[in-house]
Design an enzyme around this catalytic site. Structure first.
Site, PDB file in Angstrom:
ATOM      1  N   ASP A 111       0.866  -1.198   0.000  1.00 39.85           N
ATOM      2  CA  ASP A 111       0.000   0.000   0.000  1.00 39.85           C
ATOM      3  C   ASP A 111       0.886   1.226   0.000  1.00 39.85           C
ATOM      4  OD1 ASP A 111      -2.088  -1.720   2.321  1.00 39.85           O
ATOM      5  OD2 ASP A 111      -2.489  -1.336   0.211  1.00 39.85           O
ATOM      6  N   ASP A 129      -7.159  -1.321  -4.490  1.00 39.91           N
ATOM      7  CA  ASP A 129      -8.235  -0.964  -3.551  1.00 39.91           C
ATOM      8  C   ASP A 129      -9.124   0.111  -4.153  1.00 39.91           C
ATOM      9  OD1 ASP A 129      -5.882  -1.108  -0.848  1.00 39.91           O
ATOM     10  OD2 ASP A 129      -7.168  -2.670  -1.642  1.00 39.91           O
TER      11      ASP A 129
HETATM   12  C1  LIG Z   1     -11.031  -2.080  -0.847  1.00 39.87           C
HETATM   13  C2  LIG Z   1     -11.278  -3.472  -0.329  1.00 39.87           C
HETATM   14  C3  LIG Z   1     -10.098  -3.983   0.465  1.00 39.87           C
HETATM   15  C4  LIG Z   1      -9.325  -5.020  -0.345  1.00 39.87           C
HETATM   16  O1  LIG Z   1     -10.170  -6.145  -0.633  1.00 39.87           O
HETATM   17  C5  LIG Z   1      -9.684  -7.167  -1.415  1.00 39.87           C
HETATM   18  O2  LIG Z   1      -8.555  -7.272  -1.778  1.00 39.87           O
HETATM   19  C6  LIG Z   1     -10.749  -8.158  -1.808  1.00 39.87           C
HETATM   20  C7  LIG Z   1     -10.650  -8.510  -3.266  1.00 39.87           C
HETATM   21  C8  LIG Z   1     -10.655  -9.433  -1.060  1.00 39.87           C
HETATM   22  C9  LIG Z   1     -10.786  -9.282   0.448  1.00 39.87           C
HETATM   23  C10 LIG Z   1     -10.036 -10.399   1.077  1.00 39.87           C
HETATM   24  C11 LIG Z   1     -12.233  -9.349   0.857  1.00 39.87           C
HETATM   25  C12 LIG Z   1     -12.837  -7.999   0.968  1.00 39.87           C
HETATM   26  C13 LIG Z   1     -13.017  -7.619   2.392  1.00 39.87           C
HETATM   27  C14 LIG Z   1     -13.945  -6.449   2.448  1.00 39.87           C
HETATM   28  C15 LIG Z   1     -13.302  -5.339   3.105  1.00 39.87           C
HETATM   29  O3  LIG Z   1     -12.138  -5.373   3.432  1.00 39.87           O
HETATM   30  C16 LIG Z   1     -14.168  -4.151   3.335  1.00 39.87           C
HETATM   31  C17 LIG Z   1     -13.816  -3.123   2.322  1.00 39.87           C
HETATM   32  C18 LIG Z   1     -14.668  -1.910   2.433  1.00 39.87           C
HETATM   33  C19 LIG Z   1     -14.137  -0.873   1.511  1.00 39.87           C
HETATM   34  C20 LIG Z   1     -15.239  -0.331   0.596  1.00 39.87           C
HETATM   35  C21 LIG Z   1     -15.426  -1.148  -0.624  1.00 39.87           C
HETATM   36  C22 LIG Z   1     -13.534   0.230   2.281  1.00 39.87           C
HETATM   37  C23 LIG Z   1     -12.306   0.785   1.926  1.00 39.87           C
HETATM   38  C24 LIG Z   1     -11.125   0.480   2.615  1.00 39.87           C
HETATM   39  C25 LIG Z   1      -9.902   0.765   2.107  1.00 39.87           C
HETATM   40  C26 LIG Z   1      -9.687   1.066   0.639  1.00 39.87           C
HETATM   41  O4  LIG Z   1      -9.800   2.464   0.409  1.00 39.87           O
HETATM   42  C27 LIG Z   1      -9.725   2.804  -0.943  1.00 39.87           C
HETATM   43  C28 LIG Z   1      -8.717   0.655   2.953  1.00 39.87           C
HETATM   44  C29 LIG Z   1      -7.763  -0.353   2.398  1.00 39.87           C
HETATM   45  C30 LIG Z   1      -6.518  -0.491   3.254  1.00 39.87           C
HETATM   46  O5  LIG Z   1      -6.862  -1.008   4.532  1.00 39.87           O
HETATM   47  C31 LIG Z   1      -5.490  -1.402   2.600  1.00 39.87           C
HETATM   48  O6  LIG Z   1      -4.395  -1.589   3.486  1.00 39.87           O
HETATM   49  C32 LIG Z   1      -6.101  -2.741   2.243  1.00 39.87           C
HETATM   50  C33 LIG Z   1      -5.119  -3.637   1.515  1.00 39.87           C
HETATM   51  O7  LIG Z   1      -4.596  -2.951   0.382  1.00 39.87           O
HETATM   52  C34 LIG Z   1      -5.800  -4.943   1.089  1.00 39.87           C
HETATM   53  N1  LIG Z   1      -7.012  -4.679   0.329  1.00 39.87           N
HETATM   54  C35 LIG Z   1      -8.120  -5.452   0.471  1.00 39.87           C
HETATM   55  O8  LIG Z   1      -8.183  -6.435   1.198  1.00 39.87           O
END
Ligand SMILES: CCC[C@@H]1OC(=O)[C@@H](C)C[C@H](C)CCCCC(=O)CCC[C@@H](CC)/C=C/C=C(\COC)CC[C@@H](O)[C@@H](O)C[C@H](O)CNC1=O
Length: 156
Positions: A111, A129
């Site tokens: 990130d 993300d």
């Molecule tokens: C965006 C989904 C997160 C992403 O899901 C993915 O990969 C998917 C494909 C697979 C996951 C295992 C399952 C989804 C879990 C759902 C979740 O988590 C709720 C999400 C809400 C969302 C609104 C939709 C808010 C927003 C947050 C953030 C993003 O803001 C832009 C903060 C990101 C930072 O915490 C960063 O460290 C995260 C890191 O990069 C890993 N990313 C993931 O796990």
């Protein structure tokens, strides 16, 4: 039809190139100020999901991501008359695969986009993300819009 998969590939390419630059050019924790008090690039790693939830649960993330990819491909294939909906799903597809590649290669996600909204430091995130979130928001708007039109043309 294939343009949605090409778009997803394009998003994956941008995501992976930006992460590669962060990994090779920045130390973990190093911060670049882009817009004072608003936008920084901070090299960060997250072995969890949003806000670091389920830290280290890689198998859960692999399974959820594979399910998400399967469902999204199914919806892209079955909503040929809903280009905007397909666009939203291709954003989710690109984002999900972008983070999946990191999880397979490093068991954590790179990130770097560090945003301060007023004085709240939003969790550091990446292009994948952003694509996921844009895709989710676009689909929610379309579903709400479809419902308000009362047609409910979205096939499932
Ligand atoms: C965006 C989904 C997160 C992403 O899901 C993915 O990969 C998917 C494909 C697979 C996951 C295992 C399952 C989804 C879990 C759902 C979740 O988590 C709720 C999400 C809400 C969302 C609104 C939709 C808010 C927003 C947050 C953030 C993003 O803001 C832009 C903060 C990101 C930072 O915490 C960063 O460290 C995260 C890191 O990069 C890993 N990313 C993931 O796990």
């Amino acid at each position: 039809m294939f343009k949605y998969y090409i778009l997803a590939l394009f998003l994956i390419a941008i995501d992976q190139v930006t992460k590669y630059i962060v990994v090779t050019r920045m130390e973990i924790g190093e911060q670049l100020e882009l817009i004072p008090n608003f936008l920084y690039f901070t090299s960060h790693r997250n072995s969890g999901a949003a806000w670091g939830i389920l830290e280290g649960q890689m198998w859960f993330f692999y399974i959820v991501t594979i399910v998400v990819v399967g469902v999204v491909i199914y919806f892209i294939q079955t909503n040929r008359d809903q280009p905007m909906l397909q666009l939203g799903f291709s954003f989710i597809l690109g984002g999900a695969i972008g983070n999946f590649i990191d999880r397979i290669l490093f068991q954590e996600v790179v990130d770097f986009i560090d945003v301060y909204i007023f004085d709240y430091n939003f969790p550091i995130f990446n292009i994948a993300d952003s694509a996921l979130t844009i895709g989710v928001i676009l689909i929610i708007i379309l579903i709400l819009f479809e419902d308000s039109k009362g047609k409910g043309k979205i096939k499932n």
